[in-house]
Design an enzyme around this catalytic site. Structure first.
Site, PDB file in Angstrom:
ATOM      1  CG  HIS A  15       9.595  -5.329   6.819  1.00  0.00           C
ATOM      2  ND1 HIS A  15       9.832  -4.002   6.543  1.00  0.00           N
ATOM      3  CD2 HIS A  15       8.259  -5.428   7.002  1.00  0.00           C
ATOM      4  CE1 HIS A  15       8.686  -3.332   6.546  1.00  0.00           C
ATOM      5  NE2 HIS A  15       7.711  -4.188   6.841  1.00  0.00           N
ATOM      6  CG  ASP A  43      20.455  -7.295   6.846  1.00  0.00           C
ATOM      7  OD1 ASP A  43      19.292  -7.390   7.290  1.00  0.00           O
ATOM      8  OD2 ASP A  43      21.467  -7.377   7.569  1.00  0.00           O
ATOM      9  CD  GLU A  63       6.854  -8.733   5.961  1.00  0.00           C
ATOM     10  OE1 GLU A  63       6.704  -8.202   4.854  1.00  0.00           O
ATOM     11  OE2 GLU A  63       5.995  -8.688   6.873  1.00  0.00           O
ATOM     12  CG  ASP A 111       1.765  -8.273   8.403  1.00  0.00           C
ATOM     13  OD1 ASP A 111       2.430  -9.323   8.408  1.00  0.00           O
ATOM     14  OD2 ASP A 111       0.643  -8.207   7.872  1.00  0.00           O
TER      15      ASP A 111
HETATM   16  O1  G3I Z   1       1.240 -13.935 -10.053  1.00  0.00           O
HETATM   17  C1  G3I Z   1       2.274 -13.105 -10.612  1.00  0.00           C
HETATM   18  C2  G3I Z   1       2.981 -13.835 -11.722  1.00  0.00           C
HETATM   19  O2  G3I Z   1       2.085 -14.092 -12.754  1.00  0.00           O
HETATM   20  C3  G3I Z   1       4.165 -12.977 -12.178  1.00  0.00           C
HETATM   21  O3  G3I Z   1       4.927 -13.709 -13.120  1.00  0.00           O
HETATM   22  C4  G3I Z   1       5.056 -12.624 -11.000  1.00  0.00           C
HETATM   23  C5  G3I Z   1       6.210 -11.704 -11.384  1.00  0.00           C
HETATM   24  O4  G3I Z   1       6.662 -10.938 -10.308  1.00  0.00           O
HETATM   25  O5  G3I Z   1       4.279 -11.968 -10.040  1.00  0.00           O
HETATM   26  C6  G3I Z   1       3.256 -12.777  -9.528  1.00  0.00           C
HETATM   27  O6  G3I Z   1       2.565 -12.144  -8.492  1.00  0.00           O
HETATM   28  C7  G3I Z   1       3.292 -11.899  -7.316  1.00  0.00           C
HETATM   29  C8  G3I Z   1       2.662 -12.682  -6.194  1.00  0.00           C
HETATM   30  O7  G3I Z   1       3.267 -12.364  -4.972  1.00  0.00           O
HETATM   31  C9  G3I Z   1       2.818 -14.196  -6.376  1.00  0.00           C
HETATM   32  O8  G3I Z   1       4.165 -14.576  -6.360  1.00  0.00           O
HETATM   33  C10 G3I Z   1       3.233 -10.415  -7.032  1.00  0.00           C
HETATM   34  O9  G3I Z   1       3.961  -9.716  -8.027  1.00  0.00           O
HETATM   35  C11 G3I Z   1       3.805 -10.120  -5.684  1.00  0.00           C
HETATM   36  O10 G3I Z   1       3.588  -8.767  -5.354  1.00  0.00           O
HETATM   37  C12 G3I Z   1       3.159 -10.988  -4.650  1.00  0.00           C
HETATM   38  O11 G3I Z   1       3.870 -10.821  -3.445  1.00  0.00           O
HETATM   39  C13 G3I Z   1       3.194 -11.164  -2.263  1.00  0.00           C
HETATM   40  C14 G3I Z   1       3.239  -9.954  -1.336  1.00  0.00           C
HETATM   41  O12 G3I Z   1       2.675 -10.295  -0.097  1.00  0.00           O
HETATM   42  C15 G3I Z   1       2.487  -8.744  -1.884  1.00  0.00           C
HETATM   43  O13 G3I Z   1       1.158  -9.016  -1.994  1.00  0.00           O
HETATM   44  C16 G3I Z   1       3.944 -12.315  -1.641  1.00  0.00           C
HETATM   45  O14 G3I Z   1       3.779 -13.498  -2.412  1.00  0.00           O
HETATM   46  C17 G3I Z   1       3.444 -12.579  -0.239  1.00  0.00           C
HETATM   47  O15 G3I Z   1       4.294 -13.523   0.383  1.00  0.00           O
HETATM   48  C18 G3I Z   1       3.445 -11.277   0.567  1.00  0.00           C
HETATM   49  O16 G3I Z   1       2.849 -11.553   1.786  1.00  0.00           O
HETATM   50  C19 G3I Z   1       2.935 -10.532   2.760  1.00  0.00           C
HETATM   51  C20 G3I Z   1       1.511 -10.235   3.189  1.00  0.00           C
HETATM   52  O17 G3I Z   1       0.844  -9.605   2.126  1.00  0.00           O
HETATM   53  C21 G3I Z   1       1.474  -9.371   4.449  1.00  0.00           C
HETATM   54  N1  G3I Z   1       2.282  -9.974   5.484  1.00  0.00           N
HETATM   55  C22 G3I Z   1       3.657 -10.170   5.113  1.00  0.00           C
HETATM   56  C23 G3I Z   1       3.786 -11.069   3.918  1.00  0.00           C
HETATM   57  C24 G3I Z   1       5.228 -11.279   3.505  1.00  0.00           C
HETATM   58  O18 G3I Z   1       5.834 -10.169   2.936  1.00  0.00           O
HETATM   59  O1  9MR Z   2       5.177  -3.554   6.694  1.00  0.00           O
HETATM   60  C1  9MR Z   2       4.388  -4.136   5.669  1.00  0.00           C
HETATM   61  C2  9MR Z   2       4.799  -5.553   5.431  1.00  0.00           C
HETATM   62  O2  9MR Z   2       4.601  -6.313   6.609  1.00  0.00           O
HETATM   63  C3  9MR Z   2       4.045  -6.116   4.251  1.00  0.00           C
HETATM   64  O3  9MR Z   2       4.499  -7.394   3.880  1.00  0.00           O
HETATM   65  C4  9MR Z   2       4.184  -5.232   3.051  1.00  0.00           C
HETATM   66  C5  9MR Z   2       3.344  -5.838   1.944  1.00  0.00           C
HETATM   67  O4  9MR Z   2       2.626  -5.007   1.210  1.00  0.00           O
HETATM   68  O5  9MR Z   2       3.819  -3.914   3.340  1.00  0.00           O
HETATM   69  C6  9MR Z   2       4.535  -3.335   4.407  1.00  0.00           C
HETATM   70  O6  9MR Z   2       4.040  -2.078   4.676  1.00  0.00           O
HETATM   71  C7  9MR Z   2       4.498  -1.080   3.836  1.00  0.00           C
HETATM   72  C8  9MR Z   2       3.323  -0.575   3.007  1.00  0.00           C
HETATM   73  O7  9MR Z   2       2.840  -1.599   2.172  1.00  0.00           O
HETATM   74  C9  9MR Z   2       3.754   0.638   2.198  1.00  0.00           C
HETATM   75  N1  9MR Z   2       4.344   1.666   3.038  1.00  0.00           N
HETATM   76  C10 9MR Z   2       5.515   1.190   3.802  1.00  0.00           C
HETATM   77  C11 9MR Z   2       5.137   0.017   4.685  1.00  0.00           C
HETATM   78  C12 9MR Z   2       6.385  -0.537   5.412  1.00  0.00           C
HETATM   79  O8  9MR Z   2       7.045   0.398   6.096  1.00  0.00           O
END
Ligand code: G3I
Ligand code: 9MR
Length: 582
Positions: A509, A551, A560, A199
């Site tokens: 991604h 993939d 991603e 993103d």
């Molecule tokens: O903290 C809980 C833990 O208690 C539980 O056991 C575990 C089981 O799945 O989940 C843990 O939380 C997770 C958290 O990451 C910490 O690992 C959430 O479920 C999970 O949804 C969360 O994912 C994060 C994701 O964003 C969604 O918010 C990723 O770490 C993080 O790397 C990712 O970052 C995204 C940015 O938001 C947007 N840009 C891209 C980036 C990479 O995808």
């Molecule tokens: O494209 C987004 C990605 O960069 C983020 O890590 C991710 C985390 O929440 O979300 C993706 O966006 C999605 C959105 O959350 C839900 N609708 C589909 C989007 C991707 O096509």
């Protein structure tokens, strides 16, 4: 959505152990993806597809219910090693029974074929004095390609050249960040920085750990980086390219502090994730959102570290970084529990963290190292806890790493040995996981989260620190096997780094990779990796943690790319270069 582009991109079909598992694309893509090319994995032997240093650990994994014998043959047809595998063991995370073939004894540079008894399987692998030079360079250049606020010229970016995206010179204060001095919708300038991932948003907490890890790589391997050219616009100044690249992000971070009170905005973002498009197509308004304690402390730690590193090259700027670090820390002490709360109208990444004790410990330690003021070390002792594998939300190990590897002389002997024991305990736990793993990889059930490959590389980072503090071979082997894992010695058979290995991901991604007119994705990115959370709407080939990977563009939860997963990967490549250099 760019339909033309999607239709020429390929999707993967994975054929494993005889079973054909068709991976259906997510709804929005299915109809456009008519020209999907079938991609088959015939290699059941799981191994590092990029290559091995002569003295590196070289364990290969073969799905099997029985012990096997193996021959390693060089390119002149000579058998250089005959060996037997380990007994079969079950790996619950992939649901396979596997044996290990430890071919570490093959140390001469060359290309080898493996033959396994009564099986038609053969693979070739490389032993090379410089197996990762290109990948290391691309791993760092990926940051350059992800720069906001700059046009990428063909002479630096080659085919990935593009106009400037997101200048961020007019950014709005979101309601959540409103203050008297900077009310809602007032404007500030916050240019530069790296896009977080696939993103186009910029998040302090994730930027912070990425920047810290790359600074650490430079700090620990200065000789290597002194002359390592990345072919970036600043390559001809007298500053190591890695520091120029990191400065692009540190300069952005420095604009995220409100000079009126020292608080730090959590992120700079559009309200929604953009569709698939090139950076320069992004015209939606951008906002800074909510000041948080985690952002202030993460910022403080990283700016304090940056002030030390940049003191050698840009001393005036470095001094201002330290002032900023202290102001952010002071703000955090006065506002110790302001946690990120996603506003209703903001839908992008959260990076929320409701436990900032570890960030307090980290910032305290970095400020102690930068200022020598003992009150900061006292605060580190107050806030520090048992170190854990680092991640964007979990920084407890980072101050131990900094104190032990960058500030040994500032500690008393008893402090040093006490901190060292704590960090080594974490590394020892990781070694035990490695030793008890059927896959020879220190990944446990808790590790298969969103960004599991980042977890793997952060475990390697911890192991490398332990190896530096106490050079036990076990640390090195466990770290090298984590690297082998992400480069192909894993159940899916993918090398998880774009552009490298026999079967790298083709559809990360990553918006630029998906929207440009180039078939291959930007190289040098470590993709997130498998986990069974499946927190998107894709159809996965398996529900097993280490197999649940796709993939495909659809799979933002496994495929991603991010700046924080690449950073410890780059660190490992620098460390291995250093260790194995002649
Ligand atoms: O903290 C809980 C833990 O208690 C539980 O056991 C575990 C089981 O799945 O989940 C843990 O939380 C997770 C958290 O990451 C910490 O690992 C959430 O479920 C999970 O949804 C969360 O994912 C994060 C994701 O964003 C969604 O918010 C990723 O770490 C993080 O790397 C990712 O970052 C995204 C940015 O938001 C947007 N840009 C891209 C980036 C990479 O995808
Ligand atoms: O494209 C987004 C990605 O960069 C983020 O890590 C991710 C985390 O929440 O979300 C993706 O966006 C999605 C959105 O959350 C839900 N609708 C589909 C989007 C991707 O096509």
């Amino acid at each position: 959505m760019n339909i033309r582009k999607l239709s020429v991109k390929r999707t993967s079909v994975f054929i494993a152990t005889g079973a054909v598992i068709a991976l259906a694309a997510c709804q929005s893509i299915e109809t456009t993806n008519k020209n999907a090319r079938v991609h088959q994995f015939s290699d059941a032997i799981k191994y590092n597809q990029v290559g091995y240093y002569p003295n590196a650990s070289k364990i290969k994994i073969v799905p099997s219910l029985k012990k096997m014998s193996v021959k390693v043959i060089d390119n002149k047809g000579k058998t250089v090693l005959e060996s037997v595998s380990s007994e079969p063991e079950y790996w619950p995370y992939s649901g396979e029974s596997v044996v290990k073939l430890d071919l570490t004894a093959v140390k001469s540079v060359g290309t080898y074929t493996i033959e396994i008894d009564d099986s038609a399987q053969t693979i070739t692998f490389e032993v090379n004095n410089n197996p990762y030079t290109d990948m290391h360079k691309e791993g760092l250049r990926a940051y350059y390609i992800n720069r906001a606020g700059i046009e990428l010229l063909p002479k630096h970016a080659g085919d990935f050249a593009r106009p400037m995206g997101h200048p961020d010179t007019e950014v709005f204060i979101h309601e959540s960040a409103s203050s008297e001095a900077r009310p809602t919708n007032s404007v500030l300038s916050s240019p530069k920085g790296w896009y977080d991932a696939g993103d186009y948003n910029k998040y302090i907490v994730n930027s912070g750990i990425s920047t810290y890890t790359l600074l650490l790589a430079y700090d620990h391997f200065k000789e290597l980086y002194k002359n390592k050219s990345l072919n970036i616009p600043e390559s001809n100044n007298n500053i190591p390219d890695i520091l120029d690249e990191i400065a692009w992000n540190v300069e952005w971070m420095s604009t995220m502090q409100d000079p009126n009170d020292g608080g730090v905005y959590h992120k700079l973002t559009t309200l929604n994730f953009s569709p698939i498009m090139m950076p320069y197509e992004g015209k939606e308004p951008r906002y800074v959102v909510q000041k948080t304690t985690s952002a202030a402390l993460n910022f403080s730690a990283v700016m304090a570290y940056a002030s030390r590193i940049y003191n050698d090259v840009t001393p005036d700027i470095a001094k201002s970084y330290l002032v900023q670090a202290i102001e952010a820390y002071t703000w955090a002490i006065e506002n110790p529990n302001i946690y990120y709360q996603q506003p209703d109208d903001v839908k992008t990444g959260e990076y929320g963290d409701n436990d900032v004790t570890d960030e307090f410990a980290w910032a305290s330690a970095e400020l102690f190292i930068a200022t020598s003021e003992s009150q900061f070390l006292d605060n580190f002792d107050k806030f520090s806890s048992t170190p854990q594998t680092p991640s964007w939300a979990q920084s407890s190990a980072l101050p131990y790493i900094s104190l032990l590897t960058n500030a040994k002389t500032m500690l008393s002997e008893s402090q040093y040995s006490q901190y060292k024991i704590r960090l080594l305990n974490l590394a020892n736990d990781i070694v035990n996981q490695h030793k008890s793993s059927a896959y020879a990889v220190a990944m446990s059930s808790d590790d298969f989260v969103w960004g599991s490959n980042g977890v793997a590389m952060n475990k390697a980072l911890v192991l490398w620190q332990a190896y530096g503090l106490d050079p036990q071979n076990d640390y090195k082997i466990a770290a090298e096997e984590l690297v082998n894992y992400v480069l192909g010695a894993n159940p899916t058979g993918y090398s998880y780094v774009t552009g490298f290995g026999k079967f790298p991901p083709k559809h990360p991604h990553h918006r630029q990779s998906e929207a440009d007119s180039i078939d291959e994705p930007v190289p040098g990115f470590l993709i997130g990796g498998p986990h069974s959370g499946q927190q998107d709407s894709c159809d996965y080939p398996s529900n097993l943690p280490a197999q649940s990977f796709l993939d495909h563009w659809c799979s933002y939860s496994t495929n991603e790319v991010t700046i924080n997963w690449n950073a410890p990967f780059v660190y490992s490549l620098a460390q291995m270069h250093d260790l194995h250099k002649k």
